[in-house]
Design an enzyme around this catalytic site. Structure first.
Site, PDB file in Angstrom:
ATOM      1  N   GLU A  40       0.880  -1.168   0.000  1.00 30.32           N
ATOM      2  CA  GLU A  40       0.000   0.000   0.000  1.00 30.32           C
ATOM      3  C   GLU A  40       0.919   1.221   0.000  1.00 30.32           C
ATOM      4  O   GLU A  40       1.777   1.335   0.877  1.00 30.32           O
ATOM      5  CB  GLU A  40      -0.861  -0.019   1.269  1.00 30.32           C
ATOM      6  N   ARG A 266       4.993 -12.328  10.204  1.00 27.23           N
ATOM      7  CA  ARG A 266       5.728 -11.141   9.796  1.00 27.23           C
ATOM      8  C   ARG A 266       7.054 -11.071  10.536  1.00 27.23           C
ATOM      9  O   ARG A 266       7.249 -11.706  11.562  1.00 27.23           O
ATOM     10  CB  ARG A 266       4.902  -9.876   9.983  1.00 27.23           C
ATOM     11  N   LYS A 276       4.417   1.080   9.378  1.00 26.41           N
ATOM     12  CA  LYS A 276       4.578   2.337   8.645  1.00 26.41           C
ATOM     13  C   LYS A 276       3.980   3.507   9.410  1.00 26.41           C
ATOM     14  O   LYS A 276       4.497   4.616   9.362  1.00 26.41           O
ATOM     15  CB  LYS A 276       3.914   2.221   7.268  1.00 26.41           C
TER      16      LYS A 276
HETATM   17  P1  ATP Z   1       2.731  -1.930   8.006  1.00 25.53           P
HETATM   18  O1  ATP Z   1       2.040  -2.638   9.129  1.00 25.53           O
HETATM   19  O2  ATP Z   1       4.178  -1.732   8.221  1.00 25.53           O
HETATM   20  O3  ATP Z   1       2.044  -0.678   7.592  1.00 25.53           O
HETATM   21  P2  ATP Z   1       1.421  -3.328   5.968  1.00 25.53           P
HETATM   22  O4  ATP Z   1       1.207  -4.791   6.093  1.00 25.53           O
HETATM   23  O5  ATP Z   1       0.284  -2.434   6.195  1.00 25.53           O
HETATM   24  O6  ATP Z   1       2.672  -2.946   6.815  1.00 25.53           O
HETATM   25  P3  ATP Z   1       1.543  -3.279   3.137  1.00 25.53           P
HETATM   26  O7  ATP Z   1       2.058  -2.221   2.251  1.00 25.53           O
HETATM   27  O8  ATP Z   1       0.108  -3.550   3.134  1.00 25.53           O
HETATM   28  O9  ATP Z   1       2.062  -2.971   4.587  1.00 25.53           O
HETATM   29  O10 ATP Z   1       2.365  -4.623   2.914  1.00 25.53           O
HETATM   30  C1  ATP Z   1       2.772  -5.149   1.680  1.00 25.53           C
HETATM   31  C2  ATP Z   1       3.146  -6.586   1.905  1.00 25.53           C
HETATM   32  O11 ATP Z   1       4.226  -6.695   2.821  1.00 25.53           O
HETATM   33  C3  ATP Z   1       1.987  -7.352   2.506  1.00 25.53           C
HETATM   34  O12 ATP Z   1       1.878  -8.589   1.842  1.00 25.53           O
HETATM   35  C4  ATP Z   1       2.371  -7.521   3.946  1.00 25.53           C
HETATM   36  O13 ATP Z   1       1.813  -8.663   4.497  1.00 25.53           O
HETATM   37  C5  ATP Z   1       3.897  -7.585   3.861  1.00 25.53           C
HETATM   38  N1  ATP Z   1       4.514  -7.148   5.108  1.00 25.53           N
HETATM   39  C6  ATP Z   1       4.305  -5.996   5.774  1.00 25.53           C
HETATM   40  N2  ATP Z   1       5.000  -5.954   6.921  1.00 25.53           N
HETATM   41  C7  ATP Z   1       5.690  -7.116   6.992  1.00 25.53           C
HETATM   42  C8  ATP Z   1       6.595  -7.688   7.942  1.00 25.53           C
HETATM   43  N3  ATP Z   1       6.933  -7.041   9.056  1.00 25.53           N
HETATM   44  N4  ATP Z   1       7.095  -8.910   7.672  1.00 25.53           N
HETATM   45  C9  ATP Z   1       6.759  -9.566   6.554  1.00 25.53           C
HETATM   46  N5  ATP Z   1       5.929  -9.092   5.620  1.00 25.53           N
HETATM   47  C10 ATP Z   1       5.384  -7.886   5.825  1.00 25.53           C
HETATM   48 MG    MG Z   2      -1.381  -1.796   5.493  1.00 20.87          MG
END
Ligand code: ATP
Ligand code: MG
Length: 568
Positions: A40, A266, A276
């Protein structure tokens, strides 16, 4: 974590690949593997994302398949093109190639809309005019069932008309939503008539004012995967409970592909935060200089700090993929990096806290260019010339007037080796008004050039140095962990994670001296400054004539010292 634990081979059993093997054997998705990385664009990527990137792209490579880069840009409020650009740069830098498959969920808004109409026509979705508070209250709890909305039995014709009006902007935000009609009594709250669309009168970075209804993640995500013909949709564990909904939506659309969602744990790292939203707070409230501050766990921060893409990839492969949440010691990331840089980084000499040394028996005005090996671990790295002259700098802490036992560096009357140069002996100490040591007067033994004495006499210590006349003045930044707590999110009552920022996370040294060859250093090149660690040029803050170097990592594991809050 002990060094032996860290050094162990990765537990390479990847349960995801086992599932894919079974799917390939059964032919469930034919003979293809197609994955995607779906960020995202609401922030910069962090090392947790790297885990997902590595998993998705290397899985595709392993099976001769493909991996897409897809921006999941369904929420116009928090998304910005700055983030899109940085994500593209970071995935490329990590070394992965999506070829011509860069996609945006917003390009599918029309398709999502048509699929929603189909669900409405079939009586599987309805417009709910309850307020957001009512909807949330009627949702129930994990232990009590939800309550059906009084708008749940609107006819498809009524719903189609209302949904059309929603799309045309005839309602205000919050006045109504489109919901899937599933089961308000489901033990899985995600299945209690989840919202599919809400009204947001916000222009979208890519679709402008075309839409004022935006799809919810659960509705959009499976469709995105299906439209791109993804076979295996890998996501993090928090979506496990959403999988029944992912499947429910796709089951209602039997004519389009139905990918398999697989969840993995994760990545969490000690002494940092990974979300983020939290990283944004650090940026916005000025705790760090930006998303690419070298203390940030972002890909851009790690890059600026001097991490290499290969070390990050290796780290991600080493930690493996599992179904259980765990927190990885930051020391493991540093171990993997150090292991690589030891083999690849050229050695240089830099004095971080200079102390002047005058060689009293060195001919006035003379200079010599001595040979220095670039990397003892790599004979092909060759040698360079370093200048020697009658005035040098050494580290302040390589001299002690009254040395304790086992201090093998310079002291009055003692002889040490200057790396790649000569033996010198300290004869006199010149002090300033406050008694601080200002300068050492030493003599050198011309017969020891190259570092060995012809008479076989030994010295206990070897120290680094630079020639004062030739050295370049530079700024060096040393970093410690950004937080003082292993888990900054485990806060005490009334505290916020920002209360655990480490005041010593950045130490700036402004009067360092580096050997002249380093004035040619370029961003992205890693050097070992002898006895001081691995460093790289800071591209952003370097000025012509005043380079800035970041310490990427110290030579040894310094976490024990960081934990006790001392600077290595
Ligand atoms: P954040 O919680 O940091 O905002 P998010 O999951 O909202 O992360 P996205 O941009 O939606 O961020 O994530 C893109 C991809 O990266 C998704 O498939 C998500 O599951 C994966 N991802 C995000 N954070 C992690 C992590 N700490 N370890 C492994 N994969 C991750
Ligand atoms: Mg997200």
């Amino acid at each position: 974590m002990s060094k032996t634990d860290i050094g162990k081979a990765p537990a390479n059993s990847n349960f995801i690949h086992e599932i894919i093997d079974r799917d390939l054997a059964s032919g469930r998705y034919g003979k293809r593997v197609h994955t995607r990385f779906p960020p995202e664009p609401n922030g910069y990527l962090h090392i947790g994302h790297a885990k997902s990137i590595v998993l998705n792209f290397t899985t595709a490579v392993k099976y001769g398949g493909k991996c897409n880069l897809r921006f999941d840009d369904t929420n116009p409020e928090k998304e910005a093109s700055e983030y899109i650009d940085s994500i593209i740069e970071d995935v490329k830098w990590l070394g992965f190639d999506w070829e011509d498959r860069l996609f945006y969920a917003s390009d599918y808004f029309n398709k999502f809309y048509r699929y929603a109409l189909k669900l409405i026509e079939e009586g599987k979705a309805y417009v709910d005019s309850s307020t957001p508070e009512e909807i949330s209250r009627m949702r129930g709890t994990p232990t009590s069932p939800g309550i059906e909305s009084s708008y749940r039995d609107r006819t498809p014709e009524e719903n189609l008309a209302l949904f059309e009006k929603m799309k045309n902007g005839e309602f205000n935000e919050g006045e109504c939503v489109l919901r899937a009609k599933i089961d308000m009594k489901s033990p899985n709250l995600n299945l209690r008539d989840p919202v599919m669309y809400r009204i947001k009168k916000v222009p979208h970075p890519r679709t402008g004012n075309t839409w004022c209804i935006y799809p919810m993640y659960d509705w959009a995500h499976g469709l995105e995967d299906s439209i791109e013909n993804i076979t295996h949709s890998l996501c993090t564990l928090e979506f496990e409970n959403h999988r029944p909904l992912y499947n429910w939506f796709l089951d209602q659309l039997p004519d389009i592909p139905h990918p398999r969602q697989i969840e993995f744990a994760r990545l969490n790292l000690t002494y940092t935060v990974m979300s983020k939203r939290k990283l944004l707070k650090l940026v916005e409230e000025g705790y760090v200089s930006g998303w690419d501050d070298p203390r940030m766990p972002t890909i851009s921060g790690l890059r600026r700090r001097g991490y290499t893409p290969s070390a990050i990839r290796k780290f991600c492969e080493r930690i493996g993929v599992s179904k259980t949440e765990s927190t990885i010691d930051f020391a493991l990331l540093e171990y993997v990096l150090r292991d690589e840089l030891n083999r690849t980084a050229q050695r240089r000499m830099a004095v971080l806290n200079p102390l002047k040394v005058t060689i009293t028996n060195y001919p006035e005005g003379k200079e010599e260019w001595l040979d220095a090996e670039n990397n003892p671990e790599d004979s092909s790295a060759g040698v360079r010339k370093i200048p020697f002259s009658g005035v040098l700098y050494i580290e302040q802490d390589d001299f002690l007037e009254e040395p304790p036992k086992k201090y093998f560096r310079l002291a009055p009357g003692r002889e040490v080796r200057l790396k790649h140069a000569y033996f010198i002996t300290c004869n006199n100490v010149i002090k300033g008004e406050n008694g601080q040591v200002k300068e050492l007067l030493c003599t050198y033994d011309p017969a020891t050039r190259g570092g060995e004495a012809p008479d076989g006499r030994k010295v206990r210590g070897t120290i680094h140095w630079v020639s004062a006349r030739h050295a370049v003045k530079t700024q060096v930044r040393l970093y410690n962990s950004l937080f003082t707590r292993e888990n900054p999110l485990e806060t005490e009552e009334g505290k916020d994670f920002t209360d655990y920022i480490n005041n010593e996370s950045l130490v700036t040294l402004k009067n360092c001296r580096i050997e002249p060859s380093l004035s040619e250093a370029k961003g992205g090149e890693n050097y070992q400054f002898l006895r001081k660690g691995y460093f790289c040029l800071d591209n952003r803050d370097t000025n012509p004539g005043y380079p800035v170097f970041n310490r990427t990592v110290a030579l040894r594991d310094t976490w024990a010292r960081i934990r006790t809050n001392r600077n290595p």
